[in-house]
Write an enzyme that holds these catalytic residues in place. Structure first.
Site, PDB file in Angstrom:
ATOM      1  N   ILE A   1      -9.692   0.442  -5.065  1.00 41.26           N
ATOM      2  CA  ILE A   1      -9.977   0.927  -3.821  1.00 41.26           C
ATOM      3  C   ILE A   1     -10.045   1.681  -3.241  1.00 41.26           C
ATOM      4  CG2 ILE A   1      -9.218  -0.467  -1.308  1.00 41.26           C
ATOM      5  CD1 ILE A   1      -7.191  -2.426  -2.817  1.00 41.26           C
TER       6      ILE A   1
ATOM      7  N   LYS B   1      -1.910  -1.329  -3.834  1.00 42.75           N
ATOM      8  CA  LYS B   1      -2.296  -0.318  -4.032  1.00 42.75           C
ATOM      9  C   LYS B   1      -1.962   1.056  -3.432  1.00 42.75           C
ATOM     10  CE  LYS B   1      -5.773   2.004  -1.607  1.00 42.75           C
ATOM     11  NZ  LYS B   1      -6.541   2.029   0.313  1.00 42.75           N
TER      12      LYS B   1
ATOM     13  N   TYR C   1       1.006  -1.235   0.112  1.00 41.19           N
ATOM     14  CA  TYR C   1      -0.267   0.065   0.358  1.00 41.19           C
ATOM     15  C   TYR C   1       1.247   0.797   0.001  1.00 41.19           C
ATOM     16  CZ  TYR C   1      -3.615   3.414   1.962  1.00 41.19           C
ATOM     17  OH  TYR C   1      -4.468   4.111   2.029  1.00 41.19           O
TER      18      TYR C   1
END
Length: 295
Positions: A206, A164, A136
């Site tokens: 996301i 992400k 992330y």
């Protein structure tokens, strides 16, 4: 069998009581709302889920509730990133134990780490579990940017299968896609860039705002997949407009907007602050003007 992490994945909020406890019933209701609205996955305990403000016990409890309520209908990617490696490993083991489908792991924050320290952190986490891990990247929160070259190093570790990217750097996102190839899953973490990211090869998004308007995001994704590109672009602009009015203060507008839609969403956990009455009225007016909620 490993499940695909793709499409619209809601970065699920966590409803809290005034005392800072998890409102477990409200959380279950929000999970059901998301699943029935057609999202393709959930991402609890991340930035929007207020993971950094929760105790490790609360984070484990949220993971348990979400996985149990979803009942394998859609994939659940539990965010396990923390400020230190020991806590991250503990959360990773727990998420695997309770049946999560994948893990999201932000870079350790506060300290400025060099590439070697970052690789070692992810190596220790990756060797702990046997499940997909998404790095992330959110440098404006962590003070660390995962460059495409560094991501290429991390991708060689076991179980690191995607990223992400919430850097808001579209050029960098494209470089990930180009450098890491089709076997690596790139997920856009910026609501304003979903459709452009999909065009360039990202597998999904996301999203924060899909907490409130999951139908809008699913429609945009479906339009893209069905090659109704004009519709997808129109909906992307609608998402950008919603994002603009839900931006400040942090997280609280998402919860207030959910309440306007008839869902219990609790309040934010300190040090975040709830919205004032005046801010809430302005938010309602803005969402009504956009046609996103009814009078």
């Amino acid at each position: 069998m490993e499940r695909k992490i793709e499409g619209i994945i809601t970065a699920l909020i966590t409803p809290f009581t005034e005392e800072g406890d998890i409102d477990e019933q409200a959380l279950q209701e929000l999970v059901e709302f998301q699943v029935k609205s057609g999202v393709h996955g959930l991402y609890p305990c991340g930035t929007v889920g207020e993971g950094p403000t929760m105790s490790i016990e609360q984070r484990k409890r949220v993971a348990e509730i979400v996985v149990d309520k979803v009942k394998a209908r859609i994939p659940v990617t539990v965010h396990i990133g923390a400020i230190n490696t020991t806590m991250t490993v503990e959360l990773a083991k727990h998420a695997e134990k309770v049946g999560a489908d994948a893990l999201g792991c932000v870079t350790p924050y506060y300290f400025t780490l060099d590439d070697d320290a970052i690789v070692e952190h992810y190596r220790r986490v990756a060797e702990t579990v046997r499940m997909p891990i998404f790095v992330y990247n959110i440098p404006h929160r962590t003070n660390i940017n995962i460059t495409p070259n560094l991501m290429a190093k991390l991708a060689k570790l076991p179980n690191i299968t995607g990223i992400k990217d919430s850097s808001r750097d579209f050029t960098q996102l494209c470089e990930y896609i180009e450098k890491l190839g089709k076997g690596f899953t790139i997920i856009c973490g910026t609501d304003a860039l979903i459709i452009p990211a999909l065009f360039m090869g990202a597998k999904g998004s996301i999203s924060a705002i899909s907490n409130v308007f999951p139908e809008l995001f699913v429609d945009a994704y479906d339009a893209y997949k069905n090659r109704s590109y004009e519709k997808a672009i129109t909906l992307q602009y609608r998402i950008i407009a919603a994002r603009r009015v839900l931006a400040k203060p942090a997280i609280a507008p998402l919860k207030e907007a959910l309440k306007m839609r008839g869902y219990r969403a609790g309040t934010v956990k300190n040090p975040l602050r709830p919205m004032t009455e005046g801010e809430t009225i302005k938010l309602r007016d803005s969402l009504m003007e956009l046609g996103l909620i009814r009078p």
